[in-house]
Design a protein around this motif. Structure first.
Motif, PDB file in Angstrom:
ATOM      1  N   GLU A 142     -12.628   0.274  -2.407  1.00  0.00           N
ATOM      2  CA  GLU A 142     -11.507  -0.271  -1.633  1.00  0.00           C
ATOM      3  C   GLU A 142     -10.898  -1.513  -2.271  1.00  0.00           C
ATOM      4  N   ILE A 143     -11.576  -2.052  -3.298  1.00  0.00           N
ATOM      5  CA  ILE A 143     -11.007  -3.211  -3.987  1.00  0.00           C
ATOM      6  C   ILE A 143     -10.198  -2.703  -5.179  1.00  0.00           C
ATOM      7  N   SER A 144      -8.913  -3.034  -5.196  1.00  0.00           N
ATOM      8  CA  SER A 144      -8.052  -2.495  -6.242  1.00  0.00           C
ATOM      9  C   SER A 144      -7.963  -3.438  -7.430  1.00  0.00           C
ATOM     10  N   ASP A 199      -5.762   0.122 -11.279  1.00  0.00           N
ATOM     11  CA  ASP A 199      -5.286   1.087 -10.299  1.00  0.00           C
ATOM     12  C   ASP A 199      -3.768   1.060 -10.254  1.00  0.00           C
ATOM     13  N   VAL A 200      -3.242  -0.115 -10.542  1.00  0.00           N
ATOM     14  CA  VAL A 200      -1.798  -0.281 -10.614  1.00  0.00           C
ATOM     15  C   VAL A 200      -1.558  -1.434 -11.587  1.00  0.00           C
ATOM     16  N   GLY A 201      -0.438  -1.390 -12.296  1.00  0.00           N
ATOM     17  CA  GLY A 201      -0.145  -2.455 -13.252  1.00  0.00           C
ATOM     18  C   GLY A 201       1.307  -2.876 -13.143  1.00  0.00           C
ATOM     19  N   ILE A 212      -8.228  -7.543  -7.327  1.00  0.00           N
ATOM     20  CA  ILE A 212      -8.525  -8.470  -8.419  1.00  0.00           C
ATOM     21  C   ILE A 212      -7.425  -8.281  -9.457  1.00  0.00           C
ATOM     22  N   VAL A 213      -6.972  -9.394 -10.031  1.00  0.00           N
ATOM     23  CA  VAL A 213      -5.832  -9.328 -10.962  1.00  0.00           C
ATOM     24  C   VAL A 213      -6.239  -9.789 -12.368  1.00  0.00           C
ATOM     25  N   LEU A 240       3.660   0.317 -12.407  1.00  0.00           N
ATOM     26  CA  LEU A 240       3.162   1.614 -12.877  1.00  0.00           C
ATOM     27  C   LEU A 240       1.882   1.971 -12.129  1.00  0.00           C
ATOM     28  N   THR A 241       1.762   3.231 -11.731  1.00  0.00           N
ATOM     29  CA  THR A 241       0.496   3.668 -11.118  1.00  0.00           C
ATOM     30  C   THR A 241       0.346   5.183 -11.227  1.00  0.00           C
ATOM     31  N   ARG A 242      -0.905   5.625 -11.077  1.00  0.00           N
ATOM     32  CA  ARG A 242      -1.176   7.061 -11.023  1.00  0.00           C
ATOM     33  C   ARG A 242      -1.604   7.471  -9.615  1.00  0.00           C
ATOM     34  N   LYS A 243      -1.726   6.469  -8.721  1.00  0.00           N
ATOM     35  CA  LYS A 243      -2.270   6.747  -7.386  1.00  0.00           C
ATOM     36  C   LYS A 243      -1.173   7.179  -6.417  1.00  0.00           C
ATOM     37  N   LYS A 244      -1.350   8.382  -5.866  1.00  0.00           N
ATOM     38  CA  LYS A 244      -0.292   8.994  -5.076  1.00  0.00           C
ATOM     39  C   LYS A 244      -0.053   8.284  -3.732  1.00  0.00           C
TER      40      LYS A 244
END
Ligand SMILES: *Cc1c(COP(=O)(O)O)cnc(C)c1O
Length: 416
Positions: free
Chosen positions: A163-165, A188-190, A140-141, A209-213
């Motif tokens: 599972e939906i980012s 989750d990501v931008g 979803i954006v 940008l993200t924090r998810k490895k």
């Protein structure tokens, strides 16, 4: 063709000094890109940052990575009113856009009206149609538009499906923050855009940008296979930077404006764009980006507040409530004109007199001809309405007091 003082609709200035920094950046190569990346990571407090050729390139790479991680999912839910680059990127990634109508006051998703994909998700017992099977939803954006911030926390609260980012489209809002958190880092990501007319510009450019490895690893692998700018492309970039440095001032803006092929201010649906790694020239152009972001932001905040005061909502027009307290300064000041022929007249007059008033996206996303088939029988009335009502006023440093009173006069119908 009009050869006279003409205001650009939006402009993050590029100065000759920046171009010199760009050339120096090009000479230091990778080092310059690593510098920009690590500064961004520090400022936004994220672990991973990737630099690419545009906002839509950023979104495409994000979607391709998610698609690989969740191969059974292929739908991306976006606002029914947003930049045409967004569905362009979704189609480019081989995915399917799904629409959610907007709340006309916030331009954010209309939470009073959950799309079927989400109601299903919350098990509200709606009949399941295959097109809206929630297990197909990949991302979803939520999108921050015109200086009004989207409520990412609220969206997060609706999702019980990890599972939906959430992909935060922060293309228009670099530098704003909410509850001490920088916008662009709430999903989750931008991503940000560094295109012309954005808060900060490197002619073109995009930031992920993200924090998810796991996700970052996928993007990183993917990006290592993507080309950088070739010599000819770099030359073009360089010439565009020079053009922007010279022609954004009102005395010369009629030059690029009269060159139709530059497609200034146009928003088009086109999944055929190039995806490249950012060049060191662009990273060099972005030198001192923090102070630029602050200074340009302060100017836009000042103008935006002045417009808010000057333009008292009336029966003819309305304003959106800008999140000034979040430092969410719009790139162009949005005004809602209720009467269609009046709106057309304002746009025409502005064009003739060089006042820099512009329409925004010409239609809701389901109105894009190449996409219309996919949305047959679906309606997004708020998005459609806003597309036909919105105009924007310029808020960049070249706008004078006199320009402002001319523009205000034109809109309120008391034109001198
Ligand atoms: C500008 C913009 C984009 C795309 O950025 P580009 O760098 O032009 O590709 C995406 N979303 C929104 C809301 C934008 O304003």
């Amino acid at each position: 063709m009009r050869i006279a003082r003409t205001l650009a609709p939006a402009a993050a200035p590029i100065y000759l000094q920046d171009i010199i920094s760009g050339i120096k950046g090009l000479l230091s190569g990778q080092q310059e890109l690593r510098r920009f990346e690590s500064e961004l990571k520090g400022y936004f407090g994220v672990d991973y940052c990737f630099l690419v050729s545009s906002g839509k390139a950023a979104l495409t790479l994000i979607l391709q990575a998610l698609k690989e991680i969740y191969p059974d999912r292929n739908e991306v839910l976006i606002p029914a009113f947003t930049c045409y680059s967004v569905p362009s990127a979704i189609v480019r990634a081989g995915l399917k856009p799904e629409l959610w109508d907007i709340d006309p006051r916030t331009m954010d998703f209309d939470y009073a009206m959950l799309p079927t994909a989400l109601t299903k998700l919350n098990e509200l017992n709606n009949p399941i149609t295959p097109a809206h099977d929630p297990s197909r939803l990949l991302a979803i954006v939520p999108t921050h538009l015109f200086g009004v911030s989207a409520d990412i926390e609220r969206l997060r609260g609706l999702l019980n499906e990890h599972e939906i980012s959430i992909i935060e489209d922060a293309a228009q809002i670099m530098g704003a923050e909410r509850n001490g958190k920088k916008l662009g880092t709430l999903g989750d990501v931008g991503f940000f855009s560094l295109g012309r007319g954005k808060a900060l510009s490197t002619v073109e450019g995009g930031i992920i940008l993200t924090r998810k490895k796991e996700f970052a690893q996928n993007i990183s692998d993917r990006l290592s296979k993507v080309h950088g700018y070739g010599v000819v492309e770099l030359m073009k970039l360089f010439l565009k930077a020079i053009a922007l440095a010279l022609f954004l001032r009102p005395t010369l803006y009629w030059v690029p404006k009269s060159l139709a092929f530059l497609r200034l201010g146009e928003t088009i649906f086109d999944p055929g764009f190039k995806i490249k790694r950012m060049s060191a020239f662009q990273a060099g152009l972005a030198k001192n980006w923090k102070s630029k972001l602050e200074n340009f932001g302060a100017v836009r905040s000042d103008y935006s507040k002045r417009w808010s005061k000057l333009m008292k909502p009336s029966k003819d027009y309305d304003l959106l409530t800008i999140d000034h307290e979040l430092n969410a300064n719009p790139l162009r000041f949005p005004v809602i004109i209720h009467n269609d022929s009046r709106r057309k007249n304002i746009l025409k007059e502005s064009n003739d007199r060089g006042l820099g008033i512009m329409p925004t996206y010409p239609d809701s996303i389901n109105g894009i001809r190449d996409l219309a088939n996919g949305f047959e029988g679906q309606h997004f009335p708020a998005a459609k309405k806003r597309a036909k009502e919105l105009i924007t006023l310029p808020i960049h440093p070249f706008v004078t007091k006199k320009d402002m009173s001319k523009i205000a006069g034109l809109i309120s119908g008391t034109t001198e």
